[in-house]
Structures are given as structure tokens and as C-alpha cells.
Motif scaffolding. Structure first.
Motif, short mmCIF file in Angstrom:
data_model
loop_
_atom_site.label_atom_id
_atom_site.label_comp_id
_atom_site.label_asym_id
_atom_site.label_seq_id
_atom_site.Cartn_x
_atom_site.Cartn_y
_atom_site.Cartn_z
N LEU A 7 7.20 193.19 47.64
CA LEU A 7 8.37 193.73 47.83
C LEU A 7 8.35 195.03 47.02
O LEU A 7 7.58 195.56 46.20
N THR A 11 13.36 199.43 43.82
CA THR A 11 14.79 198.80 44.14
C THR A 11 16.07 199.35 43.46
O THR A 11 16.92 198.75 43.66
N SER A 18 20.29 188.93 45.78
CA SER A 18 19.26 188.07 45.54
C SER A 18 17.94 188.81 45.69
O SER A 18 17.75 189.66 46.61
N ILE A 19 17.01 188.04 45.14
CA ILE A 19 15.47 189.00 45.06
C ILE A 19 15.23 188.90 46.52
O ILE A 19 14.58 189.73 47.23
N ARG A 20 15.42 187.50 47.09
CA ARG A 20 15.00 187.35 48.62
C ARG A 20 15.51 188.17 49.39
O ARG A 20 15.16 188.89 50.35
N ARG A 22 17.10 191.18 48.75
CA ARG A 22 16.46 192.66 48.58
C ARG A 22 15.33 192.75 49.56
O ARG A 22 14.98 193.66 50.09
N GLN A 23 14.39 191.66 49.48
CA GLN A 23 12.97 191.73 50.14
C GLN A 23 13.48 192.05 51.65
O GLN A 23 12.97 192.73 52.37
N THR A 179 9.08 186.22 48.84
CA THR A 179 9.43 186.10 46.77
C THR A 179 10.84 185.52 46.69
O THR A 179 11.50 184.84 47.56
N GLY A 180 11.01 185.34 45.49
CA GLY A 180 12.44 184.51 44.93
C GLY A 180 12.14 183.18 45.08
O GLY A 180 13.43 182.57 44.98
N ASP A 185 5.96 183.16 44.25
CA ASP A 185 5.93 183.60 45.45
C ASP A 185 4.96 182.76 46.36
O ASP A 185 3.89 182.32 45.80
#
Length: 261
Positions: A7, A11, A18-20, A22-23, A179-180, A185
């Protein structure tokens, strides 16, 4: 092997996702437009959000099309396996019937031919033919001519650094650690599949080079086990692409629900 970042560290300035998500957004190059949303006035925000929604929807559509192409190739391998299996059953049945007929002929000869020497010779011959056909039923291994014009397994096995046959954004995500996850991970899907396939007997045995050319090249003559293995490989890639498509739909929902700053 190409190493892809899990990632981007940059950012900052992204809206709440969410983290995913954003990825995925960064993998598909949506970072600049997402950051612009946090600085837009009400009118510009609506315009840019609509553009983002279209881009994410297109990415999800591309992933779905890839899934459908994998499904077509998966079904083709299954149908070829069924056709080859039917041919093998037919051939085995023919050999079995032949073996039984020669066995019966051997018994008939033994009962009807009076000359002892002639009887012995004919009995040995017919019994040998019967046994040969019986063994033949165990040795039958038909092959199926299976050409492949778009080999969707090849980019996965060779881990191409640039997309080949796959949409660029999807290929980036397939090469990134996931990720997320609550449990930490996960390795990149491509690396996971490559390691799994590298343990298959067909790809590491004495005929590995020829088998790799069969599975990841332009095709060739497949045996039944090869077709089953190819079908399983395609199904595994499908599962990975389907998961990414689901993640993209989640990203689509998150982007659609964003409000102006």
C-alpha cells in the motif's frame, strides 16, 4: 519475481475509506481525484465524485469480464475432459469385449479341436490375445488436441511485471499483498497461485519443461489428468478475480456515499 508495494505510504489527504478500498483506489490510479474531493466546493465535489463512480464502475466491469473469460476457458477444459473421458470409456469397453470374445474363443477351440498340438497352439494364441487386450484396457491413455490462443494462466505462472491479457489495474491488484484483513495481510494472489502450482507433480517432474509449455503455452495434446489440472488452475484464478470484483463493488459503495468536505 516482481515485488509490488502492499500500500502506498502516501495516503495523506484521502477521504475516509476502508484500508482495502484505499489500496484499490491507489492501484487504479484514483488517488489524485480522491484527494481533490477533500478540497472541492459543493459543485466541483459532485462532478468529481461522479467521475470517480464511473471509473470504479468501469474497473468492476473489467474485472467481471475477466472473470467471465476465465469461466469460458474453465468450462472449455471441463467439456474437453468429458469428451476425452467418454472416448476412453468407449475404447476400454471395446477392448474388454474383445478380450472376452478371445477368451470365449480359446475355450471353444479347446473343446472342439481334437489334435492336441493344434489345440495347444491355438489355445495359447487366443489366450495371449485375450490377455493382451485385457492389459490394453489398463494402458489406454487417449489424448485431446487442445489449442489455446489466449492463455490466461501464462501471466500468472511467469509473473509478468506488465499486464498481459489482464486489465492493467486488475493486474496491479493481483500482484499486491492484500491489506485490511482482520488476521493480517495476505500474500499477493499471483504469488500464492504460483507457489501452489509449483508443487504440482506435472510441473516439477522429469518432464516439467514440456508440461509447462503445455499448460502455459499455445496448448497441445492433453491427457485427462492434464485437463482436470488446467480446469482447477483456471478456477483458482477466477476465485481471485471474483474477490477483487467484490472489493471494487465495496469501493464503489464507499465512493458513492462520500459527502462534500
Amino acid at each position: 519475481m516482481t515485488t509490488w508495494p502492499a500500500l502506498s505510504a502516501d495516503t495523506a489527504g484521502l477521504p475516509p475509506l476502508s484500508i482495502r478500498s484505499r489500496q484499490l483506489a491507489l492501484a487504479y490510479g484514483l488517488g489524485p481525484t480522491l484527494r481533490q474531493l477533500t478540497r472541492d466546493d459543493h459543485f466541483a465535489f459532485g462532478k468529481h465524485r461522479a467521475a470517480l463512480v464511473r471509473q470504479v464502475a468501469q474497473a468492476a466491469t473489467d474485472a467481471l469480464r475477466m472473470y467471465e473469460e476465465l469461466e469460458c476457458q474453465h468450462q472449455r477444459a471441463d467439456q474437453a475432459a468429458l469428451a476425452l473421458q467418454a472416448a476412453q470409456i468407449k475404447r476400454t469397453n471395446q477392448l474388454t469385449v474383445g478380450s472376452l470374445l478371445f477368451g470365449a474363443a480359446s475355450g471353444t477351440i479347446s473343446a472342439t479341436v481334437q489334435d492336441r498340438n493344434t489345440n495347444l497352439v491355438l489355445t495359447v494364441i487366443t489366450a495371449g490375445l485375450s490377455a493382451g487386450l485385457g492389459v490394453g484396457t489398463l494402458l489406454v491413455k487417449d489424448r485431446y488436441d487442445y489449442p489455446v490462443s489466449r492463455n490466461l494462466l501464462a501471466p500468472v505462472w511467469y509473473e509478468y511485471p506488465r499486464p498481459a491479457l489482464y486489465p492493467p489495474g486488475l493486474w496491479v491488484v493481483l500482484n499486491q499483498p492484500r491489506t485490511g484483513r482482520i488476521d493480517g495481510d495476505a500474500p499477493a494472489p499471483i504469488h500464492t497461485l504460483h507457489r501452489r502450482w509449483a508443487q504440482y507433480d506435472q510441473l516439477i517432474g522429469p518432464h516439467a519443461a514440456a508440461q509447462q509449455a503445455l499448460y502455459f503455452g499455445a496448448g497441445g495434446y492433453y491427457q485427462l489428468d492434464d485437463l482436470h489440472t488446467r480446469s482447477a488452475m483456471l478456477s483458482q484464478v477466477q476465485a481471485m478475480v471474483q474477490l477483487i470484483n467484490q472489493d471494487l463493488l465495496k469501493l464503489l459503495g464507499e465512493v458513492s456515499s462520500l459527502g462534500p468536505p
